[in-house]
Scaffold this motif. Structure first.
Motif, PDB file in Angstrom:
ATOM      1  N   GLY A   1       0.815  -1.207   0.000  1.00  0.00           N
ATOM      2  CA  GLY A   1       0.000   0.000   0.000  1.00  0.00           C
ATOM      3  C   GLY A   1       0.848   1.256   0.000  1.00  0.00           C
ATOM      4  N   ILE A   2       1.909   1.288   0.815  1.00  0.00           N
ATOM      5  CA  ILE A   2       2.786   2.455   0.862  1.00  0.00           C
ATOM      6  C   ILE A   2       3.443   2.683  -0.494  1.00  0.00           C
ATOM      7  N   CYS A   3       3.944   1.613  -1.101  1.00  0.00           N
ATOM      8  CA  CYS A   3       4.599   1.743  -2.407  1.00  0.00           C
ATOM      9  C   CYS A   3       3.624   2.253  -3.463  1.00  0.00           C
ATOM     10  N   VAL A   4       2.398   1.758  -3.449  1.00  0.00           N
ATOM     11  CA  VAL A   4       1.400   2.184  -4.436  1.00  0.00           C
ATOM     12  C   VAL A   4       1.047   3.653  -4.236  1.00  0.00           C
ATOM     13  N   VAL A   5       0.839   4.072  -2.989  1.00  0.00           N
ATOM     14  CA  VAL A   5       0.514   5.480  -2.721  1.00  0.00           C
ATOM     15  C   VAL A   5       1.658   6.387  -3.161  1.00  0.00           C
ATOM     16  N   VAL A   6       2.884   5.995  -2.845  1.00  0.00           N
ATOM     17  CA  VAL A   6       4.040   6.788  -3.259  1.00  0.00           C
ATOM     18  C   VAL A   6       4.108   6.873  -4.773  1.00  0.00           C
ATOM     19  N   PHE A   7       3.847   5.770  -5.471  1.00  0.00           N
ATOM     20  CA  PHE A   7       3.899   5.767  -6.932  1.00  0.00           C
ATOM     21  C   PHE A   7       2.822   6.674  -7.521  1.00  0.00           C
ATOM     22  N   ILE A   8       1.662   6.705  -6.889  1.00  0.00           N
ATOM     23  CA  ILE A   8       0.608   7.614  -7.357  1.00  0.00           C
ATOM     24  C   ILE A   8       1.087   9.056  -7.282  1.00  0.00           C
TER      25      ILE A   8
ATOM     26  N   PHE B   1      10.716   2.651  -1.345  1.00  0.00           N
ATOM     27  CA  PHE B   1       9.271   2.779  -1.539  1.00  0.00           C
ATOM     28  C   PHE B   1       8.900   3.549  -2.801  1.00  0.00           C
ATOM     29  N   ALA B   2       9.882   3.997  -3.569  1.00  0.00           N
ATOM     30  CA  ALA B   2       9.628   4.690  -4.832  1.00  0.00           C
ATOM     31  C   ALA B   2       9.995   3.775  -5.996  1.00  0.00           C
ATOM     32  N   HIS B   3       9.368   4.014  -7.159  1.00  0.00           N
ATOM     33  CA  HIS B   3       9.625   3.161  -8.318  1.00  0.00           C
ATOM     34  C   HIS B   3       9.709   4.000  -9.585  1.00  0.00           C
ATOM     35  N   GLY B   4      10.322   3.400 -10.624  1.00  0.00           N
ATOM     36  CA  GLY B   4      10.613   4.142 -11.838  1.00  0.00           C
ATOM     37  C   GLY B   4       9.593   4.030 -12.933  1.00  0.00           C
TER      38      GLY B   4
ATOM     39  N   HIS C   1       7.841  -1.507 -13.444  1.00  0.00           N
ATOM     40  CA  HIS C   1       8.764  -1.662 -12.320  1.00  0.00           C
ATOM     41  C   HIS C   1       8.009  -1.973 -11.028  1.00  0.00           C
ATOM     42  N   ILE C   2       7.036  -1.162 -10.707  1.00  0.00           N
ATOM     43  CA  ILE C   2       6.307  -1.367  -9.454  1.00  0.00           C
ATOM     44  C   ILE C   2       5.428  -2.613  -9.534  1.00  0.00           C
ATOM     45  N   ALA C   3       4.875  -2.901 -10.713  1.00  0.00           N
ATOM     46  CA  ALA C   3       4.006  -4.074 -10.849  1.00  0.00           C
ATOM     47  C   ALA C   3       4.777  -5.359 -10.576  1.00  0.00           C
ATOM     48  N   LEU C   4       5.957  -5.485 -11.156  1.00  0.00           N
ATOM     49  CA  LEU C   4       6.763  -6.692 -10.950  1.00  0.00           C
ATOM     50  C   LEU C   4       7.232  -6.803  -9.502  1.00  0.00           C
ATOM     51  N   ASN C   5       7.677  -5.677  -8.938  1.00  0.00           N
ATOM     52  CA  ASN C   5       8.158  -5.710  -7.556  1.00  0.00           C
ATOM     53  C   ASN C   5       7.040  -6.031  -6.572  1.00  0.00           C
ATOM     54  N   MET C   6       5.867  -5.423  -6.755  1.00  0.00           N
ATOM     55  CA  MET C   6       4.762  -5.664  -5.820  1.00  0.00           C
ATOM     56  C   MET C   6       4.223  -7.087  -5.949  1.00  0.00           C
TER      57      MET C   6
ATOM     58  N   PRO D   1      28.570   7.109  -7.753  1.00  0.00           N
ATOM     59  CA  PRO D   1      27.954   7.884  -6.672  1.00  0.00           C
ATOM     60  C   PRO D   1      26.903   8.880  -7.141  1.00  0.00           C
ATOM     61  N   THR D   2      26.870   9.167  -8.446  1.00  0.00           N
ATOM     62  CA  THR D   2      25.900  10.134  -8.954  1.00  0.00           C
ATOM     63  C   THR D   2      24.697   9.473  -9.624  1.00  0.00           C
ATOM     64  N   GLN D   3      24.654   8.149  -9.650  1.00  0.00           N
ATOM     65  CA  GLN D   3      23.561   7.441 -10.314  1.00  0.00           C
ATOM     66  C   GLN D   3      22.425   7.197  -9.334  1.00  0.00           C
ATOM     67  N   PRO D   4      21.267   7.898  -9.477  1.00  0.00           N
ATOM     68  CA  PRO D   4      20.160   7.702  -8.548  1.00  0.00           C
ATOM     69  C   PRO D   4      19.421   6.388  -8.819  1.00  0.00           C
ATOM     70  N   VAL D   5      18.910   5.784  -7.761  1.00  0.00           N
ATOM     71  CA  VAL D   5      18.156   4.536  -7.891  1.00  0.00           C
ATOM     72  C   VAL D   5      16.892   4.610  -7.037  1.00  0.00           C
ATOM     73  N   VAL D   6      15.878   3.875  -7.455  1.00  0.00           N
ATOM     74  CA  VAL D   6      14.651   3.710  -6.683  1.00  0.00           C
ATOM     75  C   VAL D   6      14.184   2.264  -6.830  1.00  0.00           C
ATOM     76  N   GLY D   7      13.348   1.816  -5.899  1.00  0.00           N
ATOM     77  CA  GLY D   7      12.751   0.497  -6.034  1.00  0.00           C
ATOM     78  C   GLY D   7      12.970  -0.407  -4.841  1.00  0.00           C
ATOM     79  N   ALA D   8      12.072  -1.368  -4.686  1.00  0.00           N
ATOM     80  CA  ALA D   8      12.106  -2.307  -3.565  1.00  0.00           C
ATOM     81  C   ALA D   8      12.880  -3.577  -3.888  1.00  0.00           C
ATOM     82  N   SER D   9      13.597  -3.591  -5.022  1.00  0.00           N
ATOM     83  CA  SER D   9      14.279  -4.816  -5.444  1.00  0.00           C
ATOM     84  C   SER D   9      15.299  -5.297  -4.424  1.00  0.00           C
ATOM     85  N   GLY D  10      16.044  -4.367  -3.813  1.00  0.00           N
ATOM     86  CA  GLY D  10      17.030  -4.783  -2.824  1.00  0.00           C
ATOM     87  C   GLY D  10      16.388  -5.492  -1.649  1.00  0.00           C
ATOM     88  N   ALA D  11      15.258  -4.945  -1.149  1.00  0.00           N
ATOM     89  CA  ALA D  11      14.547  -5.578  -0.038  1.00  0.00           C
ATOM     90  C   ALA D  11      13.985  -6.932  -0.454  1.00  0.00           C
TER      91      ALA D  11
END
Length: 282
Positions: free
Chosen positions: A81-88, A125-128, A132-137, A177-187
């Motif tokens: 739910g948190i990930c979906v709200v953040v993605f919205i 909790f953010a996705h690209g 991305h979010i569909a597969l992770n969730m 160090p300058t490459q930004p990343v998002v996503g729950a893949s690590g968790a």
């Protein structure tokens, strides 16, 4: 020297064909999700629950239990739910990019000159994008349904957060160090690692899981996909260490060491997050 796990003790005493990791907090017997009743601390088995009801006044079941049912993966639902709200919010015109930029992580945010360490968790909790979010969730839901009843809600949440932090640590130590990343893949890879360790230590067949982990790791190295494989590696290692702690402290006589060992692991991970900029050549 570690002691071998009693495989028989890894099965529910009322359902001998069901593997479980959760113990009754009163009698110490292994119980599967169907046999678990939430208590003030942990869960208890049906016999201990019957004894408690016989000696105490009847009370109404908790609202949360009535709404979700016994043993439901509430933490998994909450994380999704948190990930979906953040993605919205990330998808809203005008503010979406600002939301993503406020949550994303890159190694530079661990530099003392721009020190924002909370991003190592907020990026989880953010996705690209929608895929991305569909597969992770979907993966989070599948493994959450397995792991949350197996570990218990508090242990499961600790696994998710520590693995997410370890994933960001992998990005810090290995990626640009300058490459930004998002996503729950690590968790999520941390959940893979913990589940693999638990399966192997409890005598289960982890071959298919090992193949799944291998396939997902290889996909992360394919050029052009833009996958932060560094987060996968970091999360996998962090989750495996958490799973090892859970297995080694499973017995009641060792449970007092579980929280201190988890805290020690967190301290080590935080310490490693300072290495790159405190000792740039390390």
């Amino acid at each position: 020297m570690s002691e071998p796990v009693d495989v028989r003790a890894s099965y529910c005493y009322r359902h001998p064909d069901r593997v479980s990791y959760v113990l009754c907090q009163r009698c110490g017997r292994t119980i599967c999700p169907e046999c678990q009743t939430p208590a003030a601390v942990g869960v208890i088995c049906p016999e201990c629950m019957a004894q408690q009801r016989a000696t105490q006044p009847k009370t109404k079941p908790a609202i949360l239990t009535r709404m979700t049912g016994r043993g439901a993966p509430v933490v998994t639902y909450a994380l999704i739910g948190i990930c979906v709200v953040v993605f919205i919010f990330q998808s809203l015109p005008g503010i979406g990019n600002s939301v993503t930029q406020a949550l994303q992580y890159a190694g530079v945010y661990s530099d003392p000159r721009l020190f924002q360490p909370w991003r190592m968790l907020t990026a989880v909790f953010a996705h690209g994008g929608f895929l991305h979010i569909a597969l992770n969730m979907y993966t989070l839901w599948i493994f959450g349904m397995l792991l949350e009843p197996l570990l218990g809600r508090a242990r499961y949440l600790a696994l998710f957060l520590i693995s997410g932090f370890a994933g960001s640590l992998g990005v810090l130590l290995i990626a640009s160090p300058t490459q930004p990343v998002v996503g729950a893949s690590g968790a999520i890879f941390g959940m893979f690692g913990a589940f693999f360790i638990i399966q192997r230590r409890m005598g289960g067949d982890a071959t298919q899981l090992l193949v799944l982990i291998g396939i997902n790791l290889v996909i992360g190295f394919i050029p052009g996909l833009g996958i932060a494989w560094q987060a996968h590696v970091g999360g996998l290692i962090g989750g495996a260490l958490v799973g090892l702690i859970y297995v080694e402290t499973r017995r009641i006589s060792r449970q007092r060491w579980q929280v201190p060992l988890l805290v020690a692991l967190c301290v080590v991970l935080v310490g490693l997050s300072l290495v790159r900029f405190v000792w740039p050549n390390a």
